[in-house]
Design a protein around this motif. Structure first.
Motif, PDB file in Angstrom:
ATOM      1  N   THR A  79      -6.505   3.736   8.274  1.00  0.00           N
ATOM      2  CA  THR A  79      -5.622   2.563   8.357  1.00  0.00           C
ATOM      3  C   THR A  79      -4.944   2.278   7.015  1.00  0.00           C
ATOM      4  O   THR A  79      -3.754   1.964   6.973  1.00  0.00           O
ATOM      5  CB  THR A  79      -6.428   1.329   8.799  1.00  0.00           C
ATOM      6  OG1 THR A  79      -7.585   1.193   7.957  1.00  0.00           O
ATOM      7  CG2 THR A  79      -6.903   1.469  10.235  1.00  0.00           C
ATOM      8  N   TRP A  82      -2.214   4.968   6.222  1.00  0.00           N
ATOM      9  CA  TRP A  82      -1.055   4.785   7.104  1.00  0.00           C
ATOM     10  C   TRP A  82      -0.272   3.551   6.703  1.00  0.00           C
ATOM     11  O   TRP A  82       0.959   3.573   6.626  1.00  0.00           O
ATOM     12  CB  TRP A  82      -1.517   4.661   8.562  1.00  0.00           C
ATOM     13  CG  TRP A  82      -0.376   4.458   9.509  1.00  0.00           C
ATOM     14  CD1 TRP A  82       0.401   5.417  10.080  1.00  0.00           C
ATOM     15  CD2 TRP A  82       0.138   3.193   9.965  1.00  0.00           C
ATOM     16  NE1 TRP A  82       1.371   4.843  10.869  1.00  0.00           N
ATOM     17  CE2 TRP A  82       1.231   3.481  10.816  1.00  0.00           C
ATOM     18  CE3 TRP A  82      -0.212   1.870   9.747  1.00  0.00           C
ATOM     19  CZ2 TRP A  82       1.973   2.468  11.441  1.00  0.00           C
ATOM     20  CZ3 TRP A  82       0.521   0.858  10.352  1.00  0.00           C
ATOM     21  CH2 TRP A  82       1.597   1.166  11.193  1.00  0.00           C
ATOM     22  N   ALA A 152      -3.359  -3.557  10.130  1.00  0.00           N
ATOM     23  CA  ALA A 152      -4.102  -2.291  10.105  1.00  0.00           C
ATOM     24  C   ALA A 152      -5.095  -2.266   8.951  1.00  0.00           C
ATOM     25  O   ALA A 152      -6.239  -1.807   9.107  1.00  0.00           O
ATOM     26  CB  ALA A 152      -3.130  -1.117   9.999  1.00  0.00           C
ATOM     27  N   GLY A 156      -9.120  -1.970   9.129  1.00  0.00           N
ATOM     28  CA  GLY A 156      -9.853  -0.997   8.318  1.00  0.00           C
ATOM     29  C   GLY A 156     -10.965  -1.650   7.515  1.00  0.00           C
ATOM     30  O   GLY A 156     -12.047  -1.073   7.355  1.00  0.00           O
TER      31      GLY A 156
END
Length: 301
Positions: A79, A82, A152, A156
């Motif tokens: 996460t 990205w 995200a 994470g």
């Protein structure tokens, strides 16, 4: 030794956010570069321990290593890598600072452990400082992709917190194993999962990893970020508790922001300065009980 290693972890992890950003900006595929980082770092560490006869291959095939790798490596860094395509390194570090609060919430409401009033107050104060740091960026960066990237990172962090709590149980379950061996094994498992994810989701052009920025980023993250930083973190969990080492997430935004100003042209406003002071105050409050207990243990010893 505990305090020194804690400060070293803060410094190392505080700089890794910018290192990840540099690699991602250099077109390195996020899942592939994350997987390569942790798999190589884990393999080198585990191979060294095998050579010194301080680890056994059987450790790699334990389900506990897989579960820890999912939490501390795969879920956390898939996460983060990205998201850093869309979120700045400083903001990524700021959002990651929610980790200690999540750990306290999990310990209090899931594991039914009692948290001290001072720890709770420190966590709330530290989180308030994080919000103050975040607000100026929200004013100029708020868009759908940015919000998804931010969420995200928070997801994470939830993986990270569950992994940190579970890793304490694993350390107790394998008292004969070195914390560094346990860390290396979980990095291998987590790194393999990241590479599998990359295989199904990314088109990898190997030459993109050989640009100076991408290669430098990967080398720094493998050696300093993973082999040194994560091994020290695992050692701190073994010597203290899951909450105390995880409070590096309060310090890392300050380091990440400073590094961003010095090397990536970011700016700091007076609002950011207020946030910095608030975060430091919250960190001291959140850690005070743990520090007192550590001092008492040293005096008793």
């Amino acid at each position: 030794m505990i305090i020194f290693n804690y400060l070293l972890v803060c410094l190392i992890f505080g700089t890794t956010f910018l290192a990840i950003k540099v690699g991602v900006d250099a077109s390195a595929p996020p899942f592939f570069s994350a997987g390569l980082r942790f798999f190589i770092a884990g393999l080198l560490l585990f191979g060294w321990l095998l050579w010194r006869k301080k680890a056994t291959l059987a450790l790699l095939f334990r389900k506990e290593m897989l579960f820890t790798g999912i939490g501390l490596t795969f879920g956390t860094f898939s996460t983060l890598y990205w998201a850093e395509q869309y979120v700045s390194s400083g903001i990524a570090a700021v959002l990651s600072a929610t980790g200690p609060i999540m750990i306290l919430v999990l310990q209090t409401f899931v594991l039914r452990l009692k948290a001290t009033t001072l720890s709770v107050f420190g966590s709330i104060l530290g989180f308030a400082g994080i919000i103050i740091l975040l607000l100026p960026q929200l004013a100029v960066s708020a868009n759908l992709v940015w919000v998804i990237g931010s969420v995200a990172i928070l997801v994470g962090e939830l993986f990270y917190c569950m992994g940190a709590l579970y890793s304490k149980k694993v350390i107790q379950q394998f008292p004969e194993a070195s914390p560094i061996a346990l860390n290396a094994a979980q990095m291998i498992c987590g790194g393999l999962l990241l590479l599998v994810l990359s295989f199904f989701t990314e088109h990898v052009e190997v030459q993109s990893l050989f640009s100076p920025k991408a290669a430098g980023s990967l080398l720094y993250l493998i050696v300093i970020g993973s082999m040194v930083g994560h091994s020290l973190f695992y050692w701190l969990v073994a010597k203290t508790n899951p909450v105390f080492p995880a409070t590096w997430l309060y310090i890392s935004p300050l380091i990440a922001l400073a590094v961003g100003v010095l090397f990536y042209g970011e700016t700091i406003t007076w609002v950011t300065a207020v946030g910095v002071v608030t975060v430091i105050a919250g960190t001291i409050c959140a850690n005070l009980d743990s520090l007192r207990q550590l001092m008492l243990r040293r005096k008793t010893a």
